[in-house]
Design an enzyme around this catalytic site. Structure first.
Site: not given
Ligand code: BGC
Length: 335
Positions: A64, A89, A164, A237, A302
């Site tokens: 983010r 992303h 991911h 997260d 990640e």
């Molecule tokens: C993030 C999550 C997000 C997800 C979406 C992750 O990399 O940390 O907050 O909801 O990606 O796929």
């Protein structure tokens, strides 16, 4: 949609050109029983209609950026916000949604490898600079799946790419990954601010918090702890700060399934690793093995710089300037 396979004597990895999405990783246990260890779907139709982040290459800025805003050398930029008030992303049409050009590449260190290339135009998703990106997916004889990212820009920009996959070493869709043991070489993490929806800017010790994975611990122990940071995102997260970061490739963490004995070691030259237990999985989607995808269906690991780094001077530098090369290595070693 073209699919490609990387194989050595033990492991088989399949990915598609859209987003470079890794759609399966088949790994044996000590007795030779093979399971597919990444969360996903059974058919190509479901893959194309389903969660576009599963196994995908995320960018230009993975994770983010608060308000989609950042500044480089006093110049202000505004990206679109596709995650409530934040940019996530790389935006609505991030690198995960692009068709990458894929070609086989021969490199001595790999049994098999592919190069994935993409040009992100100046102004795409409102990022400055035309960015040429190359990602190598390589498989070594000793079961290392190596991801090597490189990028160059025509104007100063920000970059943070990641991969991911959600790993489930019991076999995706066979059981929850909540009993997996996670160990991280991270004595600090970056807490989240509820107001910002991402990192608050603090870097704090994991000691005496559920985020202490300095010794191997079941993921569910952390997820079930009544702690403000866990409750805020219904699990983990969070970005962990890899100890002794110096830009060289280091062991960041280990994920182990005690029952099957399958284990992944994660190595990277990046300063951070986002651990995500999939709190947004509500069971409404059917994944591999016909199973509903629920929280802790898999664990994402990640490698990255920290979330919202462009807005914190004390976080790693996300800026890439013309003449510089972005170089990110992430290795998932299956043991
Ligand atoms: C993030 C999550 C997000 C997800 C979406 C992750 O990399 O940390 O907050 O909801 O990606 O796929």
């Amino acid at each position: 949609m073209r699919a490609y396979t990387l194989k050595n004597n033990n492991i088989e990895i399949t990915f598609i050109e859209r987003g470079g999405q890794i759609t399966s990783i088949k790994v044996p246990d000590a007795k030779g029983n093979i399971e597919d260890v990444v969360v996903g779907y059974d058919s190509m139709d479901e893959i194309l209609a389903g969660d576009g982040y599963f196994g995908a290459l995320c960018g230009r800025y993975a994770n983010r950026i608060v308000g989609g805003k950042f500044e480089i050398d006093g110049k202000k930029f505004q990206l679109d916000c596709n995650n409530e008030t934040n940019h996530l992303h790389g935006g609505a049409e991030g690198f995960n949604s692009k068709n990458w050009a894929v070609s086989p590449i021969v490199l001595d260190k790999f049994v098999q490898a592919y190069q994935l290339s993409l040009t992100s135009e100046d102004g795409e998703e409102k990022y400055p600079g035309k960015l040429d990106v190359s990602v190598i997916y390589g498989l070594t004889a000793d079961n290392q799946f190596v991801i090597e990212y490189e990028a160059e820009t025509t104007k100063p920009t920000v970059i943070n790419m990641t991969s991911h996959s959600y790993f489930n070493l019991r076999g995706a869709g066979k059981a929850s990954a909540e009993n997996h043991k996670l160990q991280l070489n991270a004595s600090k993490y970056t807490p989240i601010s509820a107001e910002l929806g991402t990192t608050s800017g603090e870097i704090v010790p994991v000691k005496d918090t559920p985020f202490d994975f300095t010794s191997a611990k079941e993921v569910k122990v952390a997820c079930k702890t009544d702690h403000e940071q866990i409750n805020m995102v219904d699990g983990i997260d969070h970005n962990f700060v890899i100890d002794d970061f110096d830009g060289s490739v280091k062991l960041a963490g280990v994920l182990l399934d005690p029952e099957s004995g399958r284990k992944i070691e994660v190595y990277t030259n990046q300063p951070g690793i986002q651990i995500y237990t999939g709190s947004h999985f509500d069971g409404s989607e059917i994944g591999k093995n016909g199973s509903p995808i629920k929280q802790t269906a898999g664990i994402a690991m990640e490698t990255q710089i920290f979330p919202n780094s462009p807005n914190y001077a004390h976080f790693p530098n996300a800026t890439l300037k013309p003449g510089e090369k972005y170089k990110h290595v992430c290795i998932y070693k299956f043991c």
